[in-house]
Motif scaffolding. Structure first.
Motif, short mmCIF file in Angstrom:
data_model
loop_
_atom_site.label_atom_id
_atom_site.label_comp_id
_atom_site.label_asym_id
_atom_site.label_seq_id
_atom_site.Cartn_x
_atom_site.Cartn_y
_atom_site.Cartn_z
N PRO A 7 76.95 -74.13 -29.43
CA PRO A 7 76.73 -74.44 -30.83
C PRO A 7 75.71 -75.56 -31.01
O PRO A 7 75.40 -76.29 -30.07
CB PRO A 7 78.11 -74.90 -31.30
N LYS A 39 89.25 -79.47 -27.92
CA LYS A 39 89.68 -78.30 -27.17
C LYS A 39 90.43 -77.29 -28.04
O LYS A 39 90.81 -76.24 -27.56
CB LYS A 39 90.56 -78.71 -26.01
N ASN A 40 90.65 -77.61 -29.32
CA ASN A 40 91.28 -76.62 -30.19
C ASN A 40 90.24 -75.89 -31.02
O ASN A 40 90.58 -75.13 -31.91
CB ASN A 40 92.30 -77.30 -31.10
N ASN A 41 88.95 -76.15 -30.75
CA ASN A 41 87.88 -75.43 -31.43
C ASN A 41 87.38 -74.30 -30.56
O ASN A 41 87.28 -74.45 -29.35
CB ASN A 41 86.68 -76.36 -31.67
N ILE A 42 87.03 -73.17 -31.20
CA ILE A 42 86.53 -72.07 -30.37
C ILE A 42 85.12 -72.33 -29.89
O ILE A 42 84.64 -71.68 -28.98
CB ILE A 42 86.58 -70.71 -31.09
N ASP A 43 84.39 -73.27 -30.52
CA ASP A 43 83.07 -73.56 -29.96
C ASP A 43 83.08 -74.87 -29.20
O ASP A 43 82.14 -75.66 -29.27
CB ASP A 43 81.99 -73.54 -31.05
N TYR A 44 84.14 -75.09 -28.43
CA TYR A 44 84.24 -76.26 -27.56
C TYR A 44 83.12 -76.23 -26.53
O TYR A 44 82.88 -75.21 -25.89
CB TYR A 44 85.59 -76.26 -26.85
N THR A 45 82.42 -77.34 -26.41
CA THR A 45 81.41 -77.48 -25.36
C THR A 45 81.64 -78.82 -24.71
O THR A 45 81.79 -79.81 -25.41
CB THR A 45 80.01 -77.42 -25.97
N PRO A 46 81.70 -78.89 -23.38
CA PRO A 46 82.15 -80.13 -22.75
C PRO A 46 81.22 -81.31 -22.95
O PRO A 46 81.66 -82.45 -22.82
CB PRO A 46 82.24 -79.76 -21.28
N LEU B 60 84.71 -72.80 -19.00
CA LEU B 60 84.41 -72.96 -20.42
C LEU B 60 84.98 -71.80 -21.21
O LEU B 60 85.58 -71.98 -22.27
CB LEU B 60 82.89 -73.04 -20.60
N VAL B 63 88.76 -72.16 -21.69
CA VAL B 63 89.15 -73.15 -22.71
C VAL B 63 88.92 -72.58 -24.10
O VAL B 63 89.74 -72.75 -25.01
CB VAL B 63 88.33 -74.45 -22.54
N ARG B 64 87.79 -71.86 -24.26
CA ARG B 64 87.50 -71.31 -25.60
C ARG B 64 88.51 -70.23 -25.97
O ARG B 64 88.92 -70.13 -27.13
CB ARG B 64 86.10 -70.73 -25.61
N ALA B 67 91.63 -71.87 -27.09
CA ALA B 67 91.50 -72.43 -28.44
C ALA B 67 91.60 -71.34 -29.48
O ALA B 67 92.19 -71.52 -30.54
CB ALA B 67 90.17 -73.17 -28.57
N ALA B 68 91.00 -70.17 -29.19
CA ALA B 68 91.01 -69.09 -30.18
C ALA B 68 92.40 -68.50 -30.35
O ALA B 68 92.68 -67.88 -31.37
CB ALA B 68 90.02 -68.01 -29.76
N ILE B 70 95.20 -70.21 -30.46
CA ILE B 70 96.15 -71.13 -31.09
C ILE B 70 96.68 -70.59 -32.42
O ILE B 70 97.89 -70.58 -32.63
CB ILE B 70 95.50 -72.52 -31.29
N ALA B 99 85.54 -64.06 -29.16
CA ALA B 99 86.33 -65.02 -29.93
C ALA B 99 85.47 -65.84 -30.85
O ALA B 99 85.83 -66.13 -31.97
CB ALA B 99 87.10 -65.93 -28.97
N VAL B 100 84.27 -66.21 -30.36
CA VAL B 100 83.42 -67.07 -31.17
C VAL B 100 82.71 -66.27 -32.24
O VAL B 100 82.63 -66.66 -33.40
CB VAL B 100 82.38 -67.77 -30.27
#
Lengths: 143, 114
Positions: A7, A39-46, B60, B63-64, B67-68, B70, B99-100
């Motif tokens: 994102p 980490k609860n977002n679907i567009d998590y980026t580290p 990655l 994790v995504r 999150a999706a 939840i 998911a995104v």
């Protein structure tokens, strides 16, 4: 379309409010660290900051199970010889109640420039009031 | 012995290494002997990095996906178990992308697995 989705940088901030009274220290801290990292977002980026701000109120009333109230030690060293200072959970709670949650969450966040920045997005208050009413935080207690 | 000039053999060899050292800081991109050390190091790092890249991206995606899931009350492990049982062979990269990008499709996947 075949590449993994990265994102754009997020510029809008999200504020959350958590009431810490009668929550267990470690269990609450993991959830806080998770939200701060995004980490609860679907567009998590580290490597990106999701700009989640968390306000903790009633930090004084945080609990620990078992005998930890009297036996969990917090240590620090001043650097001088003989400068080891030890406090129990109870004593630290009386002296600086914010430190307890801050220390717990700091150990759970990633270590590095981004982790340090995320730590500044955590605001802990010992009592029931906080000065961030203007940010209209969303209440997500019972976590 | 016959006189042998070394010609441009050495220069060609060194030029190849220096080409790989483009963009390095200071003398690491201009002096051959220092550049060679850094180029060898960089090649080693890129070998390891290619293996790490596969691991990092899978992390990655996982994790995504977590999150999706939840809002649907599922966890990653339950979801994957459901997928295996329903014989859906999508890999995690695609699951993460779906998911995104396409929320509807993801929801239908979940309904199938339940």
């Amino acid at each position: 379309m075949n590449d993994t989705y990265i994102p754009n940088k997020n510029t809008s901030k999200k504020w959350y409010l958590i009431d810490a009274s009668d929550q267990t220290l470690g269990r609450l801290s993991t959830k806080i660290a998770s939200i701060l990292q995004g980490k609860n977002n679907i567009d998590y980026t580290p490597f990106l900051n999701t700009q989640s701000y968390i306000i903790i109120i009633n930090a004084q009333s945080i609990t620990v199970t078992g005998q930890k109230k009297y036996k969990k030690l917090y240590k620090r060293h001043s650097g001088q010889p003989g400068g080891l200072k030890i406090e129990t959970f109870e004593q630290l709670n009386q002296r600086m109640p914010n430190k307890i949650i801050e220390k717990a969450v700091k150990g759970m966040l990633p270590k590095g420039p981004l982790g340090r920045k995320l730590f500044t997005q955590l605001k802990v208050y010992a009592n029931n009031n906080h000065p961030h009413e203007a940010q209209q935080p969303e209440d997500i207690t019972l976590k | 012995m016959i006189r042998v000039k070394r010609g441009n053999v050495a220069r060609k060899r060194r030029k190849n290494i220096l080409k790989l050292a483009k963009g390095f800081r200071g003398s690491h991109s201009s002096l051959f002997r220092t550049a060679k050390q850094q180029v060898l190091k960089s090649l080693r790092y890129s070998y390891v990095g290619r293996k790490n890249k596969k691991r990092d991206y899978r992390r990655l995606w996982i994790v995504r996906i977590n999150a999706a899931l939840i809002p649907f009350g599922l966890t990653y492990s339950q979801f994957i178990c459901g997928l295996k049982k329903s014989h859906i062979g999508l890999n995690r990269k695609m699951l993460g992308q779906i998911a995104v990008v396409d929320n509807n499709a993801f929801e239908q996947l979940i309904n199938i697995t339940k």
